[in-house]
Motif scaffolding. Structure first.
Motif: not given
Lengths: 320, 292
Positions: A105-113, B20-26, B141-146
Protein backbone atom coordinates in the motif's frame (compact mmCIF):
# COMPACT_ATOMS: atom_id res chain seq x y z
CA UNK A 1 2.76 -23.91 14.57
CA UNK A 2 2.17 -20.23 14.10
CA UNK A 3 0.58 -18.50 17.05
CA UNK A 4 -1.92 -16.93 14.76
CA UNK A 5 -5.63 -16.56 15.12
CA UNK A 6 -7.37 -19.26 13.14
CA UNK A 7 -8.55 -19.45 10.51
CA UNK A 8 -5.91 -17.86 8.33
CA UNK A 9 -7.33 -19.17 5.10
CA UNK A 10 -10.68 -17.44 4.94
CA UNK A 11 -11.20 -15.99 1.47
CA UNK A 12 -12.11 -12.34 1.12
CA UNK A 13 -15.61 -13.05 -0.11
CA UNK A 14 -16.34 -15.93 2.24
CA UNK A 15 -19.62 -16.34 4.10
CA UNK A 16 -19.76 -15.03 7.67
CA UNK A 17 -18.58 -18.09 9.63
CA UNK A 18 -16.35 -19.67 6.98
CA UNK A 19 -14.13 -22.21 8.77
CA UNK A 20 -11.24 -21.49 6.37
CA UNK A 21 -10.33 -23.46 3.29
CA UNK A 22 -7.59 -25.42 5.08
CA UNK A 23 -9.75 -26.39 8.02
CA UNK A 24 -10.97 -29.91 8.74
CA UNK A 25 -14.49 -28.58 8.50
CA UNK A 26 -13.98 -26.93 5.11
CA UNK A 27 -17.05 -27.54 3.00
CA UNK A 28 -18.76 -29.37 5.83
CA UNK A 29 -19.72 -26.79 8.43
CA UNK A 30 -23.14 -25.18 8.62
CA UNK A 31 -21.79 -21.90 7.25
CA UNK A 32 -20.69 -23.67 4.05
CA UNK A 33 -24.25 -24.42 3.00
CA UNK A 34 -24.98 -22.32 -0.03
CA UNK A 35 -21.39 -21.18 -0.59
CA UNK A 36 -20.53 -21.60 -4.30
CA UNK A 37 -17.16 -23.12 -3.39
CA UNK A 38 -18.55 -25.71 -1.02
CA UNK A 39 -17.80 -28.61 -3.36
CA UNK A 40 -14.22 -27.54 -3.92
CA UNK A 41 -13.61 -27.23 -0.19
CA UNK A 42 -15.33 -30.51 0.60
CA UNK A 43 -13.25 -32.37 -2.01
CA UNK A 44 -10.15 -31.85 0.12
CA UNK A 45 -7.95 -30.30 -2.57
CA UNK A 46 -7.75 -27.03 -0.64
CA UNK A 47 -6.24 -28.64 2.44
CA UNK A 48 -2.86 -29.44 0.90
CA UNK A 49 0.11 -27.10 1.19
CA UNK A 50 0.16 -23.95 -0.90
CA UNK A 51 0.96 -25.02 -4.47
CA UNK A 52 3.24 -21.98 -4.77
CA UNK A 53 5.61 -23.23 -2.08
CA UNK A 54 7.71 -25.57 -4.27
CA UNK A 55 8.07 -22.80 -6.86
CA UNK A 56 9.18 -20.30 -4.22
CA UNK A 57 11.64 -22.84 -2.86
CA UNK A 58 13.00 -23.42 -6.36
CA UNK A 59 13.66 -19.69 -6.88
CA UNK A 60 15.10 -19.24 -3.44
CA UNK A 61 17.72 -21.98 -3.87
CA UNK A 62 19.65 -19.35 -5.82
CA UNK A 63 19.52 -16.81 -3.01
CA UNK A 64 22.21 -17.22 -0.37
CA UNK A 65 20.99 -14.91 2.39
CA UNK A 66 17.59 -13.46 3.09
CA UNK A 67 17.27 -10.55 5.49
CA UNK A 68 14.00 -8.93 6.56
CA UNK A 69 13.84 -5.27 7.57
CA UNK A 70 11.01 -4.91 10.07
CA UNK A 71 9.49 -2.45 12.49
CA UNK A 72 6.13 -2.35 14.15
CA UNK A 73 6.06 1.40 13.64
CA UNK A 74 5.78 3.29 10.39
CA UNK A 75 8.07 6.07 9.19
CA UNK A 76 11.06 5.06 11.29
CA UNK A 77 13.32 4.46 8.30
CA UNK A 78 12.80 0.84 7.27
CA UNK A 79 12.94 1.55 3.54
CA UNK A 80 15.84 3.96 3.93
CA UNK A 81 17.77 1.37 5.88
CA UNK A 82 16.89 -1.40 3.41
CA UNK A 83 18.15 0.77 0.55
CA UNK A 84 21.39 1.66 2.36
CA UNK A 85 21.92 -2.00 3.14
CA UNK A 86 21.42 -2.84 -0.53
CA UNK A 87 23.81 -0.11 -1.65
CA UNK A 88 26.42 -1.13 0.90
CA UNK A 89 26.30 -4.77 -0.23
CA UNK A 90 26.42 -3.74 -3.87
CA UNK A 91 29.50 -1.59 -3.35
CA UNK A 92 31.39 -4.85 -3.76
CA UNK A 93 31.10 -5.59 -7.50
CA UNK A 94 31.21 -9.33 -6.88
CA UNK A 95 28.17 -9.33 -4.61
CA UNK A 96 24.72 -9.64 -6.19
CA UNK A 97 21.96 -7.99 -4.19
CA UNK A 98 18.21 -7.78 -4.55
CA UNK A 99 15.73 -5.59 -2.67
CA UNK A 100 12.15 -6.79 -2.46
CA UNK A 101 9.54 -4.28 -1.32
CA UNK A 102 6.51 -6.05 0.12
CA UNK A 103 4.88 -2.83 1.30
CA UNK A 104 1.96 -3.06 -1.11
CA UNK A 105 0.00 0.00 0.00
CA UNK A 106 2.92 2.38 0.45
CA UNK A 107 5.91 1.34 -1.65
CA UNK A 108 8.87 3.66 -1.03
CA UNK A 109 11.76 1.62 -2.41
CA UNK A 110 11.38 2.83 -6.04
CA UNK A 111 11.68 6.50 -4.96
CA UNK A 112 14.52 5.90 -2.54
CA UNK A 113 16.52 3.98 -5.12
CA UNK A 114 15.79 6.64 -7.77
CA UNK A 115 13.98 4.28 -10.15
CA UNK A 116 10.41 5.44 -9.54
CA UNK A 117 9.49 5.82 -13.21
CA UNK A 118 10.47 2.30 -14.24
CA UNK A 119 8.06 -0.44 -15.25
CA UNK A 120 8.41 -4.18 -14.82
CA UNK A 121 9.16 -6.32 -17.87
CA UNK A 122 8.08 -9.90 -18.23
CA UNK A 123 10.16 -12.51 -19.97
CA UNK A 124 9.91 -16.27 -20.43
CA UNK A 125 11.80 -16.83 -17.18
CA UNK A 126 9.69 -14.44 -15.11
CA UNK A 127 9.47 -10.78 -14.10
CA UNK A 128 12.75 -8.91 -14.49
CA UNK A 129 13.78 -6.85 -11.48
CA UNK A 130 14.63 -3.19 -12.08
CA UNK A 131 18.38 -2.68 -11.84
CA UNK A 132 19.85 0.35 -10.09
CA UNK A 133 23.30 -0.84 -11.01
CA UNK A 134 24.63 -4.11 -12.44
CA UNK A 135 24.54 -5.94 -9.16
CA UNK A 136 21.59 -4.27 -7.40
CA UNK A 137 18.08 -5.14 -8.49
CA UNK A 138 14.74 -4.24 -6.95
CA UNK A 139 11.12 -5.31 -7.16
CA UNK A 140 8.13 -3.39 -5.84
CA UNK A 141 4.45 -2.91 -6.55
CA UNK A 142 5.46 0.67 -7.36
CA UNK A 143 6.77 -0.54 -10.73
CA UNK A 144 3.34 -1.86 -11.65
CA UNK A 145 1.10 1.13 -11.06
CA UNK A 146 0.00 3.30 -13.97
CA UNK A 147 0.66 6.42 -11.88
CA UNK A 148 2.38 6.91 -8.51
CA UNK A 149 -0.82 8.60 -7.33
CA UNK A 150 -2.81 5.41 -7.64
CA UNK A 151 -3.85 3.83 -4.37
CA UNK A 152 -3.65 0.08 -3.98
CA UNK A 153 -6.86 -0.68 -2.11
CA UNK A 154 -6.38 -4.34 -1.51
CA UNK A 155 -7.38 -6.58 1.32
CA UNK A 156 -5.09 -9.27 2.65
CA UNK A 157 -5.64 -12.15 0.20
CA UNK A 158 -4.78 -10.00 -2.81
CA UNK A 159 -1.67 -8.64 -1.15
CA UNK A 160 -0.61 -12.18 -0.31
CA UNK A 161 -1.14 -13.21 -3.91
CA UNK A 162 1.21 -10.52 -5.13
CA UNK A 163 3.85 -11.34 -2.52
CA UNK A 164 3.70 -14.98 -3.59
CA UNK A 165 4.23 -13.87 -7.17
CA UNK A 166 7.16 -11.68 -6.15
CA UNK A 167 8.81 -14.70 -4.61
CA UNK A 168 8.10 -17.25 -7.29
CA UNK A 169 8.01 -15.22 -10.50
CA UNK A 170 10.76 -12.62 -10.16
CA UNK A 171 13.85 -13.67 -12.06
CA UNK A 172 16.49 -12.58 -9.57
CA UNK A 173 19.15 -14.92 -10.94
CA UNK A 174 21.82 -15.81 -8.41
CA UNK A 175 21.80 -13.52 -5.40
CA UNK A 176 24.13 -13.20 -2.46
CA UNK A 177 21.64 -11.11 -0.51
CA UNK A 178 17.92 -10.57 -0.73
CA UNK A 179 16.80 -7.66 1.47
CA UNK A 180 13.05 -7.63 2.11
CA UNK A 181 11.52 -4.28 3.06
CA UNK A 182 8.19 -4.63 4.87
CA UNK A 183 5.24 -2.41 5.76
CA UNK A 184 4.61 -1.39 9.38
CA UNK A 185 2.69 -3.75 11.64
CA UNK A 186 2.36 -7.47 12.11
CA UNK A 187 -0.23 -8.60 9.66
CA UNK A 188 -0.88 -10.22 6.31
CA UNK A 189 2.30 -9.19 4.53
CA UNK A 190 4.51 -10.29 7.40
CA UNK A 191 2.80 -13.61 7.89
CA UNK A 192 2.90 -14.32 4.18
CA UNK A 193 6.56 -13.56 3.69
CA UNK A 194 7.51 -15.61 6.74
CA UNK A 195 5.35 -18.57 5.74
CA UNK A 196 6.51 -18.52 2.13
CA UNK A 197 10.18 -18.29 3.05
CA UNK A 198 9.96 -20.73 5.93
CA UNK A 199 11.27 -23.68 3.93
CA UNK A 200 14.09 -21.76 2.28
CA UNK A 201 15.07 -20.23 5.62
CA UNK A 202 15.23 -16.57 6.64
CA UNK A 203 18.65 -15.61 7.95
CA UNK A 204 17.21 -13.02 10.23
CA UNK A 205 15.45 -9.74 10.74
CA UNK A 206 16.81 -6.27 11.44
CA UNK A 207 14.37 -4.17 13.47
CA UNK A 208 14.31 -0.43 13.10
CA UNK A 209 13.05 1.93 15.77
CA UNK A 210 13.16 5.57 16.80
CA UNK A 211 13.99 6.55 20.40
CA UNK A 212 10.58 7.51 21.75
CA UNK A 213 8.39 5.19 23.78
CA UNK A 214 5.47 5.08 21.29
CA UNK A 215 7.80 3.60 18.70
CA UNK A 216 9.53 1.26 21.14
CA UNK A 217 6.19 -0.25 22.15
CA UNK A 218 5.46 -1.16 18.55
CA UNK A 219 8.93 -2.60 18.05
CA UNK A 220 8.59 -4.69 21.21
CA UNK A 221 5.49 -6.19 19.60
CA UNK A 222 7.46 -6.89 16.44
CA UNK A 223 10.15 -8.72 18.42
CA UNK A 224 7.36 -10.74 20.00
CA UNK A 225 6.10 -11.51 16.48
CA UNK A 226 9.56 -12.68 15.33
CA UNK A 227 9.75 -15.02 18.29
CA UNK A 228 6.26 -16.37 17.67
CA UNK A 229 7.03 -17.19 14.05
CA UNK A 230 10.63 -18.28 14.63
CA UNK A 231 12.55 -15.61 12.71
CA UNK A 232 15.93 -14.87 14.33
CA UNK A 233 16.37 -11.22 15.32
CA UNK A 234 19.75 -10.00 14.08
CA UNK A 235 19.46 -6.81 16.07
CA UNK A 236 17.91 -3.44 16.66
CA UNK A 237 18.78 -0.19 14.91
CA UNK A 238 17.95 3.13 16.53
CA UNK A 239 17.20 5.71 13.87
CA UNK A 240 16.68 9.51 14.20
CA UNK A 241 18.63 9.37 17.44
CA UNK A 242 19.88 12.91 17.85
CA UNK A 243 19.86 16.01 15.76
CA UNK A 244 22.94 18.12 15.13
CA UNK A 245 21.95 21.67 14.26
CA UNK A 246 23.75 22.65 11.04
CA UNK A 247 24.06 26.21 12.37
CA UNK A 248 25.40 25.91 15.91
CA UNK A 249 26.46 22.24 15.86
CA UNK A 250 24.59 21.77 19.11
CA UNK A 251 23.01 18.35 19.46
CA UNK A 252 19.41 18.04 20.56
CA UNK A 253 16.97 15.17 20.85
CA UNK A 254 13.96 15.62 18.60
CA UNK A 255 12.46 12.28 19.51
CA UNK A 256 13.51 12.16 23.13
CA UNK A 257 14.25 8.71 24.58
CA UNK A 258 11.99 9.35 27.57
CA UNK A 259 12.15 5.72 28.64
CA UNK A 260 15.73 4.82 27.85
CA UNK A 261 15.49 4.50 24.09
CA UNK A 262 16.51 1.50 22.02
CA UNK A 263 19.31 0.58 24.44
CA UNK A 264 16.78 -0.20 27.15
CA UNK A 265 14.51 -2.12 24.80
CA UNK A 266 17.45 -4.17 23.47
CA UNK A 267 18.47 -5.06 26.99
CA UNK A 268 14.94 -5.87 28.11
CA UNK A 269 14.19 -8.07 25.14
CA UNK A 270 17.64 -9.64 24.98
CA UNK A 271 18.49 -8.51 21.45
CA UNK A 272 21.61 -6.81 20.18
CA UNK A 273 21.65 -3.05 19.59
CA UNK A 274 23.39 -2.77 16.23
CA UNK A 275 23.84 0.98 16.52
CA UNK A 276 22.28 4.44 16.43
CA UNK A 277 21.95 6.65 13.37
CA UNK A 278 21.70 10.40 14.02
CA UNK A 279 18.87 12.41 12.48
CA UNK A 280 20.46 14.11 9.50
CA UNK A 281 18.19 16.03 7.09
CA UNK A 282 20.51 14.95 4.27
CA UNK A 283 19.47 11.31 4.78
CA UNK A 284 15.85 12.16 4.05
CA UNK A 285 16.85 14.40 1.17
CA UNK A 286 18.98 11.65 -0.40
CA UNK A 287 15.96 9.34 -0.16
CA UNK A 288 13.74 11.94 -1.86
CA UNK A 289 16.22 12.36 -4.69
CA UNK A 290 16.89 8.64 -4.96
CA UNK A 291 20.62 8.76 -4.39
CA UNK A 292 22.80 6.75 -2.03
CA UNK A 293 23.47 8.70 1.16
CA UNK A 294 26.54 6.56 1.80
CA UNK A 295 28.09 7.61 -1.50
CA UNK A 296 26.95 11.25 -1.42
CA UNK A 297 28.19 12.01 2.09
CA UNK A 298 30.92 9.47 2.83
CA UNK A 299 32.39 11.54 5.66
CA UNK A 300 29.21 12.28 7.59
CA UNK A 301 28.53 10.76 11.03
CA UNK A 302 25.42 9.17 9.54
CA UNK A 303 27.48 7.19 7.05
CA UNK A 304 29.88 6.04 9.74
CA UNK A 305 26.93 4.88 11.83
CA UNK A 306 25.26 3.10 8.90
CA UNK A 307 28.44 1.30 7.87
CA UNK A 308 29.07 0.13 11.43
CA UNK A 309 25.53 -1.20 11.66
CA UNK A 310 25.75 -2.93 8.30
CA UNK A 311 29.04 -4.56 9.27
CA UNK A 312 27.54 -5.87 12.50
CA UNK A 313 24.45 -7.05 10.60
CA UNK A 314 26.64 -9.10 8.22
CA UNK A 315 28.57 -10.51 11.12
CA UNK A 316 25.41 -11.54 12.94
CA UNK A 317 24.05 -12.95 9.71
CA UNK A 318 27.06 -15.20 9.28
CA UNK A 319 26.85 -16.37 12.86
CA UNK A 320 23.13 -17.04 12.69
CA UNK B 1 -25.99 -0.16 1.00
CA UNK B 2 -28.37 -1.02 3.82
CA UNK B 3 -28.52 2.48 5.25
CA UNK B 4 -31.95 2.19 6.73
CA UNK B 5 -31.28 -1.13 8.42
CA UNK B 6 -31.27 -1.16 12.17
CA UNK B 7 -28.01 -2.81 13.22
CA UNK B 8 -26.02 -2.55 16.45
CA UNK B 9 -23.57 -0.30 14.63
CA UNK B 10 -26.19 2.03 13.18
CA UNK B 11 -27.81 2.34 16.62
CA UNK B 12 -24.50 3.35 18.19
CA UNK B 13 -23.62 5.68 15.35
CA UNK B 14 -26.93 7.48 15.56
CA UNK B 15 -25.72 9.06 18.82
CA UNK B 16 -22.57 10.48 17.23
CA UNK B 17 -22.71 13.89 15.57
CA UNK B 18 -19.40 14.06 13.68
CA UNK B 19 -16.97 11.35 12.72
CA UNK B 20 -13.44 12.38 11.80
CA UNK B 21 -11.08 9.85 10.25
CA UNK B 22 -7.39 10.67 10.57
CA UNK B 23 -5.46 8.92 7.83
CA UNK B 24 -2.23 8.96 5.88
CA UNK B 25 -0.70 6.51 3.46
CA UNK B 26 2.59 6.71 5.29
CA UNK B 27 3.44 5.49 8.76
CA UNK B 28 5.07 7.54 11.49
CA UNK B 29 3.98 10.92 10.16
CA UNK B 30 1.98 11.72 13.26
CA UNK B 31 -1.52 10.36 12.65
CA UNK B 32 -1.94 9.33 16.27
CA UNK B 33 -0.40 12.53 17.50
CA UNK B 34 -2.72 14.60 15.29
CA UNK B 35 -5.70 12.47 16.33
CA UNK B 36 -4.81 13.01 19.98
CA UNK B 37 -4.33 16.74 19.52
CA UNK B 38 -7.58 16.96 17.63
CA UNK B 39 -9.39 15.17 20.42
CA UNK B 40 -7.79 17.34 23.11
CA UNK B 41 -8.48 20.55 21.21
CA UNK B 42 -12.11 19.62 20.57
CA UNK B 43 -12.39 18.61 24.21
CA UNK B 44 -11.32 22.05 25.38
CA UNK B 45 -13.42 23.87 22.79
CA UNK B 46 -16.45 23.86 25.07
CA UNK B 47 -17.07 22.68 28.65
CA UNK B 48 -19.80 20.24 27.70
CA UNK B 49 -18.51 18.74 24.51
CA UNK B 50 -18.12 14.95 24.51
CA UNK B 51 -15.34 13.47 22.43
CA UNK B 52 -14.48 9.87 21.61
CA UNK B 53 -11.25 8.58 20.15
CA UNK B 54 -11.12 5.19 18.50
CA UNK B 55 -7.79 3.60 17.59
CA UNK B 56 -8.17 1.08 14.78
CA UNK B 57 -4.43 0.59 14.36
CA UNK B 58 -4.74 -2.97 15.58
CA UNK B 59 -1.15 -4.11 15.19
CA UNK B 60 0.43 -0.89 16.46
CA UNK B 61 -1.89 0.97 18.82
CA UNK B 62 -0.34 4.23 20.08
CA UNK B 63 -3.32 6.15 21.41
CA UNK B 64 -3.32 4.66 24.94
CA UNK B 65 0.26 5.78 25.49
CA UNK B 66 -0.36 9.23 24.09
CA UNK B 67 -3.41 9.85 26.26
CA UNK B 68 -1.59 8.52 29.29
CA UNK B 69 -4.02 5.65 29.81
CA UNK B 70 -1.54 2.89 29.02
CA UNK B 71 -2.33 -0.32 30.85
CA UNK B 72 -5.97 0.46 31.58
CA UNK B 73 -8.50 -2.27 30.99
CA UNK B 74 -11.88 -2.28 29.32
CA UNK B 75 -14.93 -3.27 31.35
CA UNK B 76 -17.98 -5.05 30.14
CA UNK B 77 -21.34 -3.64 31.09
CA UNK B 78 -24.85 -4.75 30.28
CA UNK B 79 -24.84 -2.11 27.55
CA UNK B 80 -21.52 -3.08 25.92
CA UNK B 81 -17.88 -2.29 26.51
CA UNK B 82 -17.15 0.74 28.64
CA UNK B 83 -14.48 2.87 26.98
CA UNK B 84 -11.55 4.18 28.99
CA UNK B 85 -12.08 7.80 30.03
CA UNK B 86 -8.83 9.74 29.78
CA UNK B 87 -10.23 12.57 31.89
CA UNK B 88 -11.33 10.18 34.64
CA UNK B 89 -14.44 11.38 36.46
CA UNK B 90 -15.51 14.02 33.92
CA UNK B 91 -16.06 11.24 31.38
CA UNK B 92 -16.08 13.54 28.38
CA UNK B 93 -13.05 12.04 26.60
CA UNK B 94 -13.68 8.39 25.84
CA UNK B 95 -11.01 6.22 24.33
CA UNK B 96 -10.96 2.73 22.84
CA UNK B 97 -8.01 0.81 21.45
CA UNK B 98 -6.87 -2.75 21.01
CA UNK B 99 -4.09 -1.74 23.39
CA UNK B 100 -6.55 -2.01 26.29
CA UNK B 101 -7.33 -5.60 25.39
CA UNK B 102 -3.76 -6.92 25.46
CA UNK B 103 -2.45 -8.77 28.49
CA UNK B 104 1.05 -7.40 28.07
CA UNK B 105 2.14 -4.25 26.25
CA UNK B 106 4.70 -6.18 24.22
CA UNK B 107 2.19 -8.79 23.04
CA UNK B 108 1.91 -8.71 19.28
CA UNK B 109 -1.42 -8.85 17.54
CA UNK B 110 -0.79 -11.06 14.53
CA UNK B 111 -4.05 -10.94 12.65
CA UNK B 112 -5.00 -11.21 9.05
CA UNK B 113 -7.80 -9.21 7.47
CA UNK B 114 -10.97 -11.07 8.52
CA UNK B 115 -10.01 -10.97 12.18
CA UNK B 116 -9.23 -7.26 11.96
CA UNK B 117 -12.56 -6.68 10.27
CA UNK B 118 -14.38 -8.42 13.13
CA UNK B 119 -12.53 -6.31 15.72
CA UNK B 120 -13.45 -3.06 13.99
CA UNK B 121 -17.07 -4.18 13.82
CA UNK B 122 -16.98 -4.82 17.56
CA UNK B 123 -15.41 -1.45 18.27
CA UNK B 124 -18.21 0.28 16.40
CA UNK B 125 -21.06 -1.91 17.55
CA UNK B 126 -20.17 -3.00 21.06
CA UNK B 127 -18.55 0.04 22.64
CA UNK B 128 -20.84 2.12 24.80
CA UNK B 129 -19.80 5.53 23.54
CA UNK B 130 -23.02 7.20 24.60
CA UNK B 131 -23.82 10.62 23.14
CA UNK B 132 -20.77 12.01 21.36
CA UNK B 133 -20.22 15.32 19.61
CA UNK B 134 -17.11 14.05 17.87
CA UNK B 135 -15.62 10.64 17.27
CA UNK B 136 -12.00 10.86 16.11
CA UNK B 137 -10.79 7.66 14.45
CA UNK B 138 -7.05 7.00 14.25
CA UNK B 139 -6.11 4.60 11.44
CA UNK B 140 -3.04 2.51 10.62
CA UNK B 141 -0.83 3.41 7.65
CA UNK B 142 -1.85 2.21 4.20
CA UNK B 143 -5.11 1.74 2.34
CA UNK B 144 -6.08 -1.79 3.12
CA UNK B 145 -8.25 -4.03 5.28
CA UNK B 146 -8.78 -1.67 8.22
CA UNK B 147 -9.74 1.26 6.01
CA UNK B 148 -12.07 -0.69 3.77
CA UNK B 149 -13.74 -2.39 6.73
CA UNK B 150 -14.08 0.88 8.62
CA UNK B 151 -15.84 2.61 5.75
CA UNK B 152 -18.05 -0.36 5.13
CA UNK B 153 -19.20 -0.41 8.75
CA UNK B 154 -19.58 3.36 8.92
CA UNK B 155 -21.94 3.42 5.96
CA UNK B 156 -25.02 4.08 8.14
CA UNK B 157 -23.38 7.39 9.11
CA UNK B 158 -22.17 8.29 5.62
CA UNK B 159 -23.31 11.90 5.85
CA UNK B 160 -21.40 12.62 9.03
CA UNK B 161 -17.95 11.33 8.11
CA UNK B 162 -15.01 13.43 7.05
CA UNK B 163 -11.30 12.77 6.80
CA UNK B 164 -8.12 14.65 7.51
CA UNK B 165 -4.89 13.57 5.82
CA UNK B 166 -1.63 13.89 7.71
CA UNK B 167 1.68 14.00 5.89
CA UNK B 168 5.26 15.06 6.44
CA UNK B 169 6.86 17.35 3.86
CA UNK B 170 9.36 14.99 2.21
CA UNK B 171 8.69 13.45 -1.21
CA UNK B 172 8.67 9.87 0.02
CA UNK B 173 5.81 10.65 2.42
CA UNK B 174 3.91 12.79 -0.07
CA UNK B 175 3.69 9.94 -2.56
CA UNK B 176 1.94 7.83 0.05
CA UNK B 177 -0.28 10.74 1.16
CA UNK B 178 -1.30 11.16 -2.47
CA UNK B 179 -2.28 7.49 -2.57
CA UNK B 180 -4.36 8.09 0.52
CA UNK B 181 -6.08 11.04 -1.17
CA UNK B 182 -6.82 8.86 -4.23
CA UNK B 183 -8.28 6.34 -1.83
CA UNK B 184 -10.63 8.88 -0.23
CA UNK B 185 -11.77 9.90 -3.71
CA UNK B 186 -12.37 6.32 -4.76
CA UNK B 187 -14.59 5.70 -1.74
CA UNK B 188 -16.27 9.12 -1.78
CA UNK B 189 -14.95 10.21 1.57
CA UNK B 190 -14.95 14.02 1.92
CA UNK B 191 -11.51 15.36 2.90
CA UNK B 192 -11.59 18.38 5.16
CA UNK B 193 -7.93 19.08 4.60
CA UNK B 194 -4.28 18.22 4.81
CA UNK B 195 -2.07 18.75 7.85
CA UNK B 196 1.65 19.07 7.25
CA UNK B 197 3.39 17.64 10.29
CA UNK B 198 7.07 17.79 11.29
CA UNK B 199 7.48 20.87 9.18
CA UNK B 200 10.72 22.38 10.44
CA UNK B 201 12.47 22.14 13.77
CA UNK B 202 13.64 25.01 15.93
CA UNK B 203 17.07 24.33 17.41
CA UNK B 204 16.80 24.79 21.17
CA UNK B 205 20.32 26.21 21.39
CA UNK B 206 20.41 28.82 18.63
CA UNK B 207 16.82 29.16 17.44
CA UNK B 208 17.76 28.28 13.86
CA UNK B 209 14.94 26.57 11.97
CA UNK B 210 16.07 23.35 10.31
CA UNK B 211 13.88 21.62 7.81
CA UNK B 212 14.58 18.15 9.07
CA UNK B 213 12.13 16.55 6.68
CA UNK B 214 12.04 19.39 4.15
CA UNK B 215 9.14 21.85 4.21
CA UNK B 216 6.10 23.05 2.28
CA UNK B 217 5.36 19.71 0.63
CA UNK B 218 1.97 19.29 2.21
CA UNK B 219 0.90 22.81 1.33
CA UNK B 220 2.01 22.30 -2.25
CA UNK B 221 0.09 19.06 -2.47
CA UNK B 222 -3.05 20.70 -1.06
CA UNK B 223 -2.80 23.49 -3.61
CA UNK B 224 -2.28 21.13 -6.56
CA UNK B 225 -5.08 18.81 -5.57
CA UNK B 226 -7.53 21.51 -4.56
CA UNK B 227 -7.85 20.34 -0.97
CA UNK B 228 -7.90 22.82 1.95
CA UNK B 229 -4.58 23.16 3.75
CA UNK B 230 -5.16 23.07 7.48
CA UNK B 231 -1.72 24.14 8.58
CA UNK B 232 1.91 23.21 9.11
CA UNK B 233 2.96 21.92 12.50
CA UNK B 234 6.66 22.14 13.30
CA UNK B 235 8.43 19.43 15.27
CA UNK B 236 7.56 20.27 18.85
CA UNK B 237 9.82 18.42 21.27
CA UNK B 238 7.65 19.50 24.18
CA UNK B 239 4.70 17.78 22.56
CA UNK B 240 6.73 14.66 21.72
CA UNK B 241 7.80 14.37 25.34
CA UNK B 242 4.28 15.09 26.61
CA UNK B 243 2.59 12.46 24.48
CA UNK B 244 5.38 9.97 25.00
CA UNK B 245 5.46 10.15 28.78
CA UNK B 246 1.81 10.90 29.45
CA UNK B 247 1.53 8.19 32.01
CA UNK B 248 4.67 8.99 33.98
CA UNK B 249 3.84 12.69 34.22
CA UNK B 250 0.34 11.95 35.32
CA UNK B 251 1.60 9.55 37.98
CA UNK B 252 3.75 12.28 39.49
CA UNK B 253 0.78 14.63 39.41
CA UNK B 254 0.46 14.93 43.17
CA UNK B 255 3.75 16.79 43.51
CA UNK B 256 3.36 19.13 40.58
CA UNK B 257 1.22 22.18 39.92
CA UNK B 258 -1.69 20.12 38.60
CA UNK B 259 -3.96 19.00 41.42
CA UNK B 260 -5.08 15.39 41.63
CA UNK B 261 -8.25 14.47 39.86
CA UNK B 262 -7.88 17.12 37.18
CA UNK B 263 -7.08 16.12 33.65
CA UNK B 264 -3.39 17.09 33.69
CA UNK B 265 -2.61 16.11 30.13
CA UNK B 266 -4.97 18.65 28.63
CA UNK B 267 -3.56 21.44 30.84
CA UNK B 268 -0.01 20.59 29.83
CA UNK B 269 -1.03 20.28 26.21
CA UNK B 270 -2.48 23.78 26.23
CA UNK B 271 0.95 25.04 27.26
CA UNK B 272 2.73 23.61 24.21
CA UNK B 273 3.38 25.69 21.07
CA UNK B 274 1.50 23.07 18.99
CA UNK B 275 -1.74 23.66 20.88
CA UNK B 276 -1.88 27.27 19.68
CA UNK B 277 -1.26 26.26 16.08
CA UNK B 278 -3.75 23.47 16.34
CA UNK B 279 -6.48 25.86 17.41
CA UNK B 280 -6.84 26.95 13.77
CA UNK B 281 -7.07 23.38 12.59
CA UNK B 282 -9.94 22.64 14.94
CA UNK B 283 -11.98 25.64 13.83
CA UNK B 284 -12.76 23.73 10.65
CA UNK B 285 -14.90 21.28 12.57
CA UNK B 286 -16.48 23.80 14.81
CA UNK B 287 -17.72 25.59 11.73
CA UNK B 288 -19.40 22.47 10.42
CA UNK B 289 -23.18 22.64 10.50
CA UNK B 290 -24.60 20.84 13.50
CA UNK B 291 -26.34 17.56 12.80
CA UNK B 292 -28.90 15.78 14.83
Amino acid sequence: MLAVQQPTSVPENAPEHCPGTESELAGKSAACAGCPNQDVCASGTTKGPDPALPLVRERMTQVKRKILVLSGKGGVGKSTFAAQLGWAFASDPDVQTGILDVDICGPSIPTILGIASEQVHTSAVGWSPIYVQDNLGAMSVGFMLPSPKDAVMWRGPKKNGLITQFLKDVDWGTLDYLVVDTPPGTSDEHLSIVQLLKESGIDGAVLITTPQEVALQDVAREIDFCRKVGVPVLGLVENMAGFVCPNCKGESQIFRPTTGGAARLAKEMGVELLGSVPLDPRIGKSADYGVSFLEEYPDSPGTTAYLGIIERTCLRCRLA
Amino acid sequence: MAVSQDTPISRRLSHIKHIIIVCSGKGGVGKSSVATQLALSLYTSSPNVRVGILDIDLTGPSIPRMLGVDGHGVHQSSDGWVPVYADASDARLACMSVGFLLKKKSDSVVWRGPKKNAMIRQFLGDVRWGELDYLVIDTPPGTSDEHLSLLEHLSPARDRISAVIVTTPQAVALIDAMKCLSFTRAVNLPVLGIVENMSGYVCPCCGEVSNVFSTGGGQEMARKEGVPFLGALPVDTELVALLDAGEAMRGEGSGSEIPDGEFGLVKRYQGTPSARLFGNVVNVWEDLPPRS
